[in-house]
Design an enzyme around this catalytic site. Sequence first.
Site, PDB file in Angstrom:
ATOM      1  CD  GLU A  50      -1.734  -2.374   1.629  1.00  0.00           C
ATOM      2  OE1 GLU A  50      -0.528  -2.620   1.882  1.00  0.00           O
ATOM      3  OE2 GLU A  50      -2.637  -3.213   1.791  1.00  0.00           O
ATOM      4  CG  PHE A 112      -9.220  -9.799  11.585  1.00  0.00           C
ATOM      5  CD1 PHE A 112      -7.951 -10.225  11.974  1.00  0.00           C
ATOM      6  CD2 PHE A 112      -9.538  -9.785  10.247  1.00  0.00           C
ATOM      7  CE1 PHE A 112      -7.031 -10.642  11.030  1.00  0.00           C
ATOM      8  CE2 PHE A 112      -8.618 -10.197   9.290  1.00  0.00           C
ATOM      9  CZ  PHE A 112      -7.353 -10.622   9.678  1.00  0.00           C
ATOM     10  CD  GLN A 113      -7.035  -7.381   7.834  1.00  0.00           C
ATOM     11  OE1 GLN A 113      -7.966  -7.072   7.101  1.00  0.00           O
ATOM     12  NE2 GLN A 113      -5.905  -7.907   7.382  1.00  0.00           N
ATOM     13  CE  LYS A 162     -16.931  -6.610   4.433  1.00  0.00           C
ATOM     14  NZ  LYS A 162     -16.323  -7.901   4.781  1.00  0.00           N
ATOM     15  CG  MET A 474      22.822  11.976   2.109  1.00  0.00           C
ATOM     16  SD  MET A 474      24.001  13.117   1.367  1.00  0.00           S
ATOM     17  CE  MET A 474      23.055  13.770  -0.013  1.00  0.00           C
TER      18      MET A 474
END
Lengths: 567, 192
Positions: A50, A112-113, A162, A474
């Site tokens: 993502e 969950f999640q 949802k 760097m």
Amino acid sequence: MKLSGAEIVLECLKREGVEVMFGYPGGAILPTYDAMTKYPEIHHVLVRHEQGAAHMADGYARASGKVGVAIATSGPGATNLVTGIATAMMDSSPIVCITGQVTRGAIGSDAFQETDVTGVTLPITKHNYLVMDIHELPYIIREAFYIARSGRPGPVLIDIPKDIQTEKIEFVYPEDAIRLPGYQPPQTASDKEIKAALELIHEAKRPIILAGHGVMLSGAVQQLQELAERAQIPVALTLLGKGAMPENHPLTIGMMGMHGEAASNLAIQEADLLIALGMRFDDRVTGNLKTYARSAKKIHVDIDASEINKNVHVDVGIVGDLRAVMDQLLPGVKGASHAEWLNRIRDWHEDADERDIINRDTGDELWGAQVINDLWKFTGGNAITVTDVGQHQMLEAQYYPHQRPASMITSGGLGTMGFGLPAAMGAKVARPDEEIWAIVGDGGFQMTLCELATAKQENIKVNIAIINNNYLGMVRQWQEFFYEQRYHATPMFSPDFVKLAEAYGIPAMRVERRDQIEESVAFARSVEGPVLIEYAVEAEDIVYPMVPAGADLDKMIRRPKPGESAR
Amino acid sequence: MPDHKPKKHLLVALVENKPGVLNRVASLFRRRNFNVDSLTVGRTHKPHLSRMTIAVDATRGDAFKIHMNLLKLINVVDVANVSNEPHVSRDLALIKVRANDAESRNGLTLICERYPARIVDIGPEVAIVEITAQEDQVEALINELKPIGILELVRTGVVAMGRGVRILDSDYEPVRPITATSEAKSFEVYSV
């Protein structure tokens, strides 16, 4: 017409003109993914992580000026967006992120999640929403796009439970004007402010314009050039300001700041007037604030009122849309020559040419600066380059002059390694007719290289140039300068990038000598889809000049002239 | 930034009465490293607007930065720094004090007479003193009560309002369709 929340999301995206979104499905966003089958006109790019989706949306936004869209599921899907959102926030890039959330009833139960995503992203979004009522959904999406692209652009996140995605209501698109009582992007300056700015401009003997990202965001490129030319004022650019003024223009001095042109930094310190346009006096630009441009009066024009007097105290602060303010200002600007001042700056430049590695015979060695310089040469200086973060990024800024706006895309404020490849892919999706080069280091590339698969699957034609020095270059440079050359955790093993690319079905090539660079560009152009070129450069490179963090802007570490010893 | 001495600034913010607005303001102070003395929030006569009074110890420059950053929040409708103008400010404290002998009870009564304070609860062991006054007066009363014995103390934080016809208000009316359920949600469960 009864629509589900998921359909409302897509219907509203369509009406915002969204043609593509970058995302990754998962449980809590599945209803929206299911509804996508009814909206084939909005193309979905399946990313591999993502973070890549957020960077792609960001690259898309910066290349096109339109709002980029990323979509992810709840919990880990949403938290993976975080780095990309913070990147967009720091660089004022308009993106809208849509995340699924657990059902309303489950919020707060550690389901969950489940993650409190509006809480997590509160400080790194311009605004965010948790949708708790489906009737608000169309309003929220309209507001989100408006907020993202207007004023000082930035990321907006919409978290949608949802059960809201599945709930159905009679859908009416809100056509009436958006009313946000606490949000009125500023427009023009007052006459008093314009008068005060003009007075300073006309009095100045050694003026300099500091042009930033805002010049391009507000579309004030022409106005900037007109101001510079009429009053003969030299222009220094911030990193994100590259493209605000053609770099081959005689009045453009070059980049300012930590790795800026010595001439820019010296000019800023010697100037009697700074005209800061759409930039924010970042610490990488100012160095030590106490000694920064001490003898200069300062005019600062920015659309964000909280930027005025934040880091640098200014004499005239103007809050407004830069283009509108410039249109107010320009009629009053009198012609001037500043010949002596421009000559002095030119003298500083010549010293730089003498020091430049590009003007030296380096034998069989291949240096990063040479790669970038030759990429510039063989692409006709006309590609859109998207960089990652590190030495190659600074070298790009120094050795790839850009002549038009939005032709260099880079993570400036946040300095996000891993930005380059996905952002380049987003840029290519936005501007399919342009030649896009992702210029990345071996370190940053490995942070998001999973998106090679996305590039292949979607056949996104990006030319990936890995500047491989087998170091986190760097960081190594800082260790060399400030940590007595203790190269701890910077030497870096990398896979065989050519074989790696081939495993993804991506043609690749390895370049070890400078005379192969021309061929590599021709090779990249000959491949229809994505292509990867590894440039194996000298390991211990240093980006000069360098203003150590917090040092005075004119206390640069310069590259030794031929015959001089280092430091 | 010319460095003036830090002093007390009272910022009054009119905010949308929506979920999470208090969180946004609080997050801003933490994120920008601004120190808050007190922050109060409550509804106004308009159901969709709440009002905050934020007391900060800051230089003029910092107070201005806070002001600008507050305005940057989408849900913040308007902000005024009332310390720059004539204003009225009040802090309310409830102070539970020992009152288990004649000396403490007499002392308490005498002290309260000299303040806009009153005893709102008294029993054989303790009394509760209520004061509504300017912050410095509340401080002074607390100091005077200390020798008697303060057992518990709660303060609301400062609320403030500009004097005269300086009106901090907004004509804004919410445009979102307020359904029966959403109204309940916005204004009861999720009020700031």
